[in-house]
Design a protein around this motif. Structure first.
Motif, PDB file in Angstrom:
ATOM      1  N   LEU A   1       0.802  -1.214   0.000  1.00 45.27           N
ATOM      2  CA  LEU A   1       0.000   0.000   0.000  1.00 45.27           C
ATOM      3  C   LEU A   1       0.841   1.273   0.000  1.00 45.27           C
ATOM      4  O   LEU A   1       0.299   2.374   0.004  1.00 45.27           O
ATOM      5  CB  LEU A   1      -0.987   0.054   1.183  1.00 45.27           C
ATOM      6  N   PHE A   2       2.177   1.121  -0.004  1.00 44.25           N
ATOM      7  CA  PHE A   2       3.068   2.275  -0.079  1.00 44.25           C
ATOM      8  C   PHE A   2       3.624   2.411  -1.496  1.00 44.25           C
ATOM      9  O   PHE A   2       3.837   1.408  -2.189  1.00 44.25           O
ATOM     10  CB  PHE A   2       4.224   2.144   0.903  1.00 44.25           C
ATOM     11  N   VAL A   3       3.902   3.664  -1.905  1.00 41.68           N
ATOM     12  CA  VAL A   3       4.435   3.939  -3.238  1.00 41.68           C
ATOM     13  C   VAL A   3       5.705   4.768  -3.095  1.00 41.68           C
ATOM     14  O   VAL A   3       5.713   5.789  -2.398  1.00 41.68           O
ATOM     15  CB  VAL A   3       3.419   4.716  -4.098  1.00 41.68           C
ATOM     16  N   GLY A   4       6.786   4.339  -3.756  1.00 42.89           N
ATOM     17  CA  GLY A   4       8.037   5.089  -3.738  1.00 42.89           C
ATOM     18  C   GLY A   4       9.152   4.324  -3.063  1.00 42.89           C
ATOM     19  O   GLY A   4       8.914   3.541  -2.137  1.00 42.89           O
ATOM     20  N   GLN A   5      10.368   4.548  -3.515  1.00 43.57           N
ATOM     21  CA  GLN A   5      11.524   3.860  -2.963  1.00 43.57           C
ATOM     22  C   GLN A   5      12.137   4.630  -1.791  1.00 43.57           C
ATOM     23  O   GLN A   5      12.634   4.037  -0.852  1.00 43.57           O
ATOM     24  CB  GLN A   5      12.587   3.663  -4.050  1.00 43.57           C
ATOM     25  N   PHE A   6      12.093   5.951  -1.849  1.00 39.91           N
ATOM     26  CA  PHE A   6      12.605   6.766  -0.756  1.00 39.91           C
ATOM     27  C   PHE A   6      11.432   7.481  -0.114  1.00 39.91           C
ATOM     28  O   PHE A   6      10.699   8.208  -0.763  1.00 39.91           O
ATOM     29  CB  PHE A   6      13.613   7.799  -1.261  1.00 39.91           C
ATOM     30  N   ALA A   7      11.239   7.252   1.199  1.00 39.99           N
ATOM     31  CA  ALA A   7      10.100   7.848   1.906  1.00 39.99           C
ATOM     32  C   ALA A   7       8.809   7.606   1.140  1.00 39.99           C
ATOM     33  O   ALA A   7       8.037   8.532   0.847  1.00 39.99           O
ATOM     34  CB  ALA A   7      10.328   9.341   2.147  1.00 39.99           C
ATOM     35  N   GLY A   8       8.587   6.340   0.770  1.00 38.65           N
ATOM     36  CA  GLY A   8       7.380   5.979   0.040  1.00 38.65           C
ATOM     37  C   GLY A   8       6.131   6.344   0.820  1.00 38.65           C
ATOM     38  O   GLY A   8       6.042   6.115   2.023  1.00 38.65           O
ATOM     39  N   HIS A   9       5.130   6.906   0.147  1.00 37.18           N
ATOM     40  CA  HIS A   9       3.936   7.372   0.836  1.00 37.18           C
ATOM     41  C   HIS A   9       2.808   6.358   0.736  1.00 37.18           C
ATOM     42  O   HIS A   9       2.755   5.541  -0.185  1.00 37.18           O
ATOM     43  CB  HIS A   9       3.491   8.734   0.287  1.00 37.18           C
ATOM     44  N   LEU A  10       1.906   6.400   1.701  1.00 38.95           N
ATOM     45  CA  LEU A  10       0.771   5.483   1.753  1.00 38.95           C
ATOM     46  C   LEU A  10      -0.284   5.928   0.750  1.00 38.95           C
ATOM     47  O   LEU A  10      -0.894   6.983   0.908  1.00 38.95           O
ATOM     48  CB  LEU A  10       0.192   5.456   3.174  1.00 38.95           C
TER      49      LEU A  10
END
Length: 345
Positions: A154-163
């Motif tokens: 449910l998270f998107v992104g490799q650095f500080a991926g957001h919910l």
């Protein structure tokens, strides 16, 4: 029951609508610390960094932990906010250290996780393989990628991926086609991992939950045992993962339960009633908890397998149709042996 008949019965469980619930027992089988090891680590390391008030509180908790175990002690005497933060930090410290050792072996191809092998034998619905885990570690995610599958947390992104649940799902879309007036989407095979107690790679950044795979000298978003876990479980991102976990439980046609003791109220409001309603359930664990044993003894839809000993022989204790059977010389309760003996005959 004849062994061949038992194996055939177990094989038939692996069909459509399977939802897998993973507890600490599976991680312990891979070498991660369980509750006893965590309690011992806290007893040995936590006091040095505490304030005087928290040292006094820990002095009251410590003998309770020794006598009754970590979770029972924290339920009986909830920690202060600062002591809870110290417990979270030490818990994450120990699990992350052991996790790194296991991940190094996986990376070097000297170890294959049990769950990686299991995934070869689980049907892959287009909506993703639903897996619910109360564990903080990332072994399920790693096992899934090692099996060649995507992982939706449910998270998107490799650095500080957001919910962002929608973006996370759509990131696995590989093709969109139009047939008449209908739009059809083709998704990459993936595992949907729901973690209602948090994860070692969850942190807060500017008041919002983010996912970062590395180690940061910051508090991790994990819920430790005790009364406070019920309060914390209704905050983001725990609430969304809990809702998705309960949604998967409500839709399940059958359950595979690995090393889980049925002692978590966040899941039990949905899981146990569904099992009691007759949903076929297969439970593998080293030792059945009292709650798990009760389910196996009272409900014919539950098959439960734990370690067993009879007349000096090691083997498996298997509950089928509310009756306990002994299978000598086979550790069917261990997922590795179960796969080898039942799913790869």
């Amino acid at each position: 029951m004849e062994l061949d008949d038992l194996k055939s019965l177990l094989q038939r469980h692996f069909t459509d609508g399977l939802v897998t619930v993973v507890g600490s027992g599976l991680s312990c089988a891979e070498g991660l610390p369980g509750m006893e090891a965590l309690a011992a680590y806290l007893q040995a390391t936590i006091e040095a960094g505490l304030t005087d008030d928290d040292k006094a509180l820990w002095a009251e908790l410590s003998p309770m932990i020794t006598a009754n175990g970590l979770e029972a002690a924290l339920l009986a005497k909830p920690p202060s906010a600062t002591l809870e933060a110290a417990i979270v930090a030490k818990t994450a410290e120990l699990i992350a250290q052991r996790e790194r050792e296991i991940v190094t072996e996986i990376f070097n191809r000297t170890r294959t996780l049990r769950f990686t092998i299991l995934l070869k034998h689980i049907l892959k619905p287009t909506t993703g393989v639903p897996v619910i885990t109360t564990n903080y570690d990332r072994l399920i995610e790693i096992a899934s990628e090692e099996a060649g599958l995507g992982v939706d947390t449910l998270f998107v992104g490799q650095f500080a991926g957001h919910l962002n649940e929608q973006e996370s799902r759509l990131s696995f879309c590989r093709e969109v086609t139009l047939k008449g007036k209908n739009v059809q989407y083709r998704y990459r095979p993936r595992v949907n991992v729901f973690k209602p107690h948090g994860s070692l790679d969850w942190y807060y950044r500017e008041g919002k939950p983010v996912s970062y795979a590395g180690d940061l000298p910051l508090p991790r978003l994990i819920i430790t045992p005790g009364l406070n876990k019920f309060r914390n479980g209704y905050e983001s991102p725990f609430d969304r993962h809990r809702e998705r976990a309960n949604g998967a439980i409500d839709k399940a046609s059958r359950f595979l339960v690995l090393g889980y003791g049925f002692n978590d109220d966040h899941l039990e409001t949905h899981l146990t009633p569904r099992i009691r309603s007759g949903v076929p359930t297969l439970l593998l664990t080293h030792t059945l908890s009292d709650n798990a044993r009760k389910l196996a003894q009272e409900h014919a839809n539950v098959i439960a397998i734990q370690q067993g000993f009879v007349a000096g022989k090691d083997g498996s204790s298997v509950f089928v149709n509310k009756t306990d059977h002994f299978v000598p010389n086979l550790a069917l309760w261990d997922l590795a042996a179960f796969i080898s003996e039942v799913l790869e005959p």
